[in-house]
Design an enzyme around this catalytic site. Sequence first.
Site, PDB file in Angstrom:
ATOM      1  N   THR A   1       0.763  -1.318  -0.121  1.00 29.79           N
ATOM      2  CA  THR A   1       0.016   0.171   0.036  1.00 29.79           C
ATOM      3  C   THR A   1       0.830   1.193  -0.035  1.00 29.79           C
ATOM      4  O   THR A   1       0.158   2.246  -0.503  1.00 29.79           O
ATOM      5  CB  THR A   1      -0.955   0.048   1.228  1.00 29.79           C
TER       6      THR A   1
ATOM      7  N   SER B   1       1.207  -7.545  -1.073  1.00 32.41           N
ATOM      8  CA  SER B   1       2.286  -8.332  -0.486  1.00 32.41           C
ATOM      9  C   SER B   1       1.706  -9.651  -0.515  1.00 32.41           C
ATOM     10  O   SER B   1       2.302 -10.688  -0.046  1.00 32.41           O
ATOM     11  CB  SER B   1       2.681  -7.825   0.836  1.00 32.41           C
TER      12      SER B   1
ATOM     13  N   THR C   1       1.750  -4.523   4.331  1.00 35.27           N
ATOM     14  CA  THR C   1       1.781  -4.824   5.625  1.00 35.27           C
ATOM     15  C   THR C   1       1.115  -6.274   5.682  1.00 35.27           C
ATOM     16  O   THR C   1       1.347  -6.866   6.747  1.00 35.27           O
ATOM     17  CB  THR C   1       0.590  -3.972   6.315  1.00 35.27           C
ATOM     18  N   ASP C   2       0.408  -6.833   4.787  1.00 35.43           N
ATOM     19  CA  ASP C   2      -0.077  -8.346   5.062  1.00 35.43           C
ATOM     20  C   ASP C   2       0.933  -9.183   5.279  1.00 35.43           C
ATOM     21  O   ASP C   2       0.529 -10.304   5.793  1.00 35.43           O
ATOM     22  CB  ASP C   2      -1.122  -8.452   3.522  1.00 35.43           C
TER      23      ASP C   2
HETATM   24  N1  ASP Z   1      -2.919  -5.384   1.012  1.00 38.13           N
HETATM   25  C1  ASP Z   1      -1.809  -4.663   1.097  1.00 38.13           C
HETATM   26  C2  ASP Z   1      -0.384  -5.363   0.921  1.00 38.13           C
HETATM   27  O1  ASP Z   1      -0.032  -5.903   1.885  1.00 38.13           O
HETATM   28  C3  ASP Z   1      -2.022  -4.080   2.486  1.00 38.13           C
HETATM   29  C4  ASP Z   1      -0.782  -3.088   2.793  1.00 38.13           C
HETATM   30  O2  ASP Z   1       0.337  -2.931   2.186  1.00 38.13           O
HETATM   31  O3  ASP Z   1      -1.060  -2.422   3.995  1.00 38.13           O
HETATM   32  O4  ASP Z   1       0.255  -5.313  -0.002  1.00 38.13           O
END
Ligand code: ASP
Length: 323
Positions: free
Chosen positions: A12, A54, A85-86
Amino acid sequence: MKKILVITTGGTISMKASKSGIIPSLNGREILELIPQIKNIADLTLHEFSNIPSPMMTPQMMFELSKYISKVIDDYDGIVVTHGTDTVEETAYMLFITLQTLKPVILTAAMRSNEESGLDGPRNLLNAIRVASNKKSIDRGVVLAINDEIFSAREVYKSSTNLTNAFEAPHYGILGIIDADDVIYYRRSEFRYKYEVENLEYKVELIKLYSGVGRKFIDCSIAAGTKGIVIEAFGRGNVNPEIKAGILDAIKLGIPVIITSRVPTGRVLGIYAYEGGAKQLEEAGAIMAGDLNGNKARLKLMVLLGKKITVEQINNSFLVEKG
Ligand code: ASP
């Protein structure tokens, strides 16, 4: 000025809203341009490793990233990796267990995509570069710097799908904070281990248990030629009788079986002796993973199997997770 390599992988932090929803859009240079003052903090070099959400990150890519960092680390004072974050806790942990360097390796991420109000990405990246440039960050293991806090890769996990305060390390807490004037460390993690390994064994499955679950997924894994199984068991590491039978069959075939818990905090321990209780599993040769979560236990088993060590040595390598 410290020489810092910023490696972008996606997530993100490099996404923007489009008509269809939030999608990857910013390249590494565009991310850095969001924070003009960043140039005054460190001498930055950029490497675009990937630009993916991710959930698309794989253990193969994580290990490739680790090898890349090992190859270039001598040219820099520290490394910052931007990530989604995932799965950031998994990539961070893969680097934690495979990198040999004592130099700072800092992961960071964002919960809000660019164009949302109250953007966290630029601040998190700026802070991560400050952490990587700070000599107090040497020899602390790979860490996640997010939301003004610093976590050990071994201890942290994503605990909220939506809050900017999305990461926690219950029982352990943060390693430190990133304040306006300085990076402040409060403690060192007790978990410090790493393995030198050339190749990983990727045929490792993670099986989550739920009420009424049968041995189907264990049998499928065995039939598919799995080399290791991690079970996310109930509570203290207990399973039902059918799962116990599946685990015993896997062990008989020489497949190491690691027991973790589906509960987010606390240790697995062989104290229940009923049919399927963790005590029985331990006595039958299953390996207890302390409070290491299933995601990380799976990566650790890939690394240990990659070293071609015995099941007993694998067991010994998991003893450290008991604390
Ligand atoms: N779906 C996103 C990822 O992990 C969430 C994020 O980055 O916060 O790529």
